[in-house]
Write a protein that holds these residues in place. Structure first.
Motif, PDB file in Angstrom:
ATOM      1  N   MET A   1      20.766  98.992   1.639  1.00 54.50           N
ATOM      2  CA  MET A   1      20.492  97.639   1.163  1.00 54.50           C
ATOM      3  C   MET A   1      20.915  97.757  -0.361  1.00 54.50           C
ATOM      4  N   SER A   2      21.238  96.744  -0.800  1.00 54.39           N
ATOM      5  CA  SER A   2      22.335  96.080  -1.885  1.00 54.39           C
ATOM      6  C   SER A   2      21.038  95.293  -3.123  1.00 54.39           C
ATOM      7  N   ASN A   3      20.536  95.386  -3.840  1.00 62.35           N
ATOM      8  CA  ASN A   3      20.156  94.351  -4.934  1.00 62.35           C
ATOM      9  C   ASN A   3      21.125  93.817  -5.921  1.00 62.35           C
ATOM     10  N   GLY A   4      22.006  94.158  -5.483  1.00 64.91           N
ATOM     11  CA  GLY A   4      23.439  93.544  -7.053  1.00 64.91           C
ATOM     12  C   GLY A   4      23.788  92.537  -6.529  1.00 64.91           C
ATOM     13  N   VAL A   5      24.346  91.806  -7.499  1.00 65.37           N
ATOM     14  CA  VAL A   5      24.883  89.904  -8.178  1.00 65.37           C
ATOM     15  C   VAL A   5      26.024  90.467  -6.590  1.00 65.37           C
ATOM     16  N   ASP A   6      26.510  91.301  -5.247  1.00 59.97           N
ATOM     17  CA  ASP A   6      27.466  90.454  -4.508  1.00 59.97           C
ATOM     18  C   ASP A   6      26.167  90.375  -3.027  1.00 59.97           C
ATOM     19  N   SER A   7      24.923  91.026  -3.249  1.00 55.31           N
ATOM     20  CA  SER A   7      24.513  90.789  -2.158  1.00 55.31           C
ATOM     21  C   SER A   7      23.989  89.335  -1.222  1.00 55.31           C
ATOM     22  N   ILE A   8      23.756  89.249   0.070  1.00 53.64           N
ATOM     23  CA  ILE A   8      23.631  88.063   0.767  1.00 53.64           C
ATOM     24  C   ILE A   8      22.285  87.278  -0.106  1.00 53.64           C
ATOM     25  N   PRO A   9      21.010  87.806  -0.115  1.00 55.95           N
ATOM     26  CA  PRO A   9      19.905  87.711  -0.784  1.00 55.95           C
ATOM     27  C   PRO A   9      20.630  86.260  -2.191  1.00 55.95           C
ATOM     28  N   HIS A  10      21.079  87.466  -2.448  1.00 57.69           N
ATOM     29  CA  HIS A  10      21.330  86.759  -4.652  1.00 57.69           C
ATOM     30  C   HIS A  10      22.868  85.583  -4.027  1.00 57.69           C
ATOM     31  N   GLU A  11      23.697  85.268  -3.177  1.00 57.60           N
ATOM     32  CA  GLU A  11      24.465  84.476  -2.823  1.00 57.60           C
ATOM     33  C   GLU A  11      23.986  83.302  -2.135  1.00 57.60           C
ATOM     34  N   VAL A  12      22.652  83.470  -1.034  1.00 55.95           N
ATOM     35  CA  VAL A  12      21.652  82.765  -0.918  1.00 55.95           C
ATOM     36  C   VAL A  12      21.601  81.579  -2.158  1.00 55.95           C
ATOM     37  N   ASP A  41      20.013  93.900   5.432  1.00 55.75           N
ATOM     38  CA  ASP A  41      20.149  94.602   6.020  1.00 55.75           C
ATOM     39  C   ASP A  41      20.615  93.844   8.041  1.00 55.75           C
ATOM     40  N   LEU A  42      20.234  93.482   8.466  1.00 54.33           N
ATOM     41  CA  LEU A  42      20.374  92.055   9.414  1.00 54.33           C
ATOM     42  C   LEU A  42      21.675  91.671   8.964  1.00 54.33           C
ATOM     43  N   THR A  43      21.963  91.156   7.883  1.00 56.15           N
ATOM     44  CA  THR A  43      23.822  90.222   7.904  1.00 56.15           C
ATOM     45  C   THR A  43      24.745  91.170   8.286  1.00 56.15           C
ATOM     46  N   SER A  44      24.701  92.711   7.215  1.00 56.00           N
ATOM     47  CA  SER A  44      25.636  93.773   6.621  1.00 56.00           C
ATOM     48  C   SER A  44      25.319  94.215   7.994  1.00 56.00           C
ATOM     49  N   SER A  45      24.145  95.146   8.479  1.00 55.75           N
ATOM     50  CA  SER A  45      24.771  96.152   9.816  1.00 55.75           C
ATOM     51  C   SER A  45      25.032  95.396  11.304  1.00 55.75           C
ATOM     52  N   GLN A  63      26.358  84.016   8.604  1.00 56.56           N
ATOM     53  CA  GLN A  63      26.563  85.050   9.872  1.00 56.56           C
ATOM     54  C   GLN A  63      27.854  85.433   9.732  1.00 56.56           C
ATOM     55  N   GLU A  64      28.429  87.297   9.490  1.00 62.35           N
ATOM     56  CA  GLU A  64      30.089  87.480   9.278  1.00 62.35           C
ATOM     57  C   GLU A  64      29.736  87.476   8.037  1.00 62.35           C
ATOM     58  N   GLY A  65      28.789  87.470   6.845  1.00 63.60           N
ATOM     59  CA  GLY A  65      28.810  87.717   5.590  1.00 63.60           C
ATOM     60  C   GLY A  65      29.108  86.431   4.909  1.00 63.60           C
ATOM     61  N   ASP A  66      28.946  85.449   5.599  1.00 63.22           N
ATOM     62  CA  ASP A  66      29.006  84.503   4.735  1.00 63.22           C
ATOM     63  C   ASP A  66      28.063  83.511   4.922  1.00 63.22           C
ATOM     64  N   VAL A  67      28.019  82.556   4.072  1.00 62.44           N
ATOM     65  CA  VAL A  67      26.936  81.169   3.582  1.00 62.44           C
ATOM     66  C   VAL A  67      26.915  80.178   4.028  1.00 62.44           C
ATOM     67  N   THR A  68      26.363  79.677   4.536  1.00 58.56           N
ATOM     68  CA  THR A  68      26.870  78.042   4.759  1.00 58.56           C
ATOM     69  C   THR A  68      25.475  77.378   4.554  1.00 58.56           C
ATOM     70  N   LEU A  69      25.537  76.249   4.000  1.00 59.58           N
ATOM     71  CA  LEU A  69      24.413  75.154   3.390  1.00 59.58           C
ATOM     72  C   LEU A  69      24.526  74.269   4.067  1.00 59.58           C
ATOM     73  N   GLN A  70      23.479  73.501   4.538  1.00 59.87           N
ATOM     74  CA  GLN A  70      23.469  72.238   5.529  1.00 59.87           C
ATOM     75  C   GLN A  70      22.125  71.050   4.956  1.00 59.87           C
ATOM     76  N   GLU A  71      22.464  70.486   5.014  1.00 55.63           N
ATOM     77  CA  GLU A  71      21.557  69.598   4.381  1.00 55.63           C
ATOM     78  C   GLU A  71      20.493  69.222   5.481  1.00 55.63           C
TER      79      GLU A  71
END
Length: 71
Positions: A1-12, A41-45, A63-71
């Protein structure tokens, strides 16, 4: 689990805030929408996992470490 600035939740949070012309501190807290630790955990493992949810009026896809947004 990562809580740093490089984490998926931070990117989201950062991408959604930018899309809303706000800072991450000015939007609804991500943990009120989805468990950030589970998201990380789900997206990094497992690269075959795709997570999709609504956040601040945007459809977020991770998905696969990438975060995309759609309206």
């Amino acid at each position: 689990m990562s809580n740093g600035v490089d984490s998926i939740p931070h990117e989201v949070a950062t991408k959604v805030a930018e899309a809303e012309n706000n800072s991450p501190m000015e939007i609804k807290e991500l943990h009120k929408i989805i468990d950030p630790d589970a998201l990380e955990d789900l997206t990094s493992s497992n690269s075959s996992v795709r997570v999709k949810f609504r956040y601040e009026g945007h459809e977020v896809i991770v998905q696969e470490g990438d975060v995309t947004l759609q309206e």
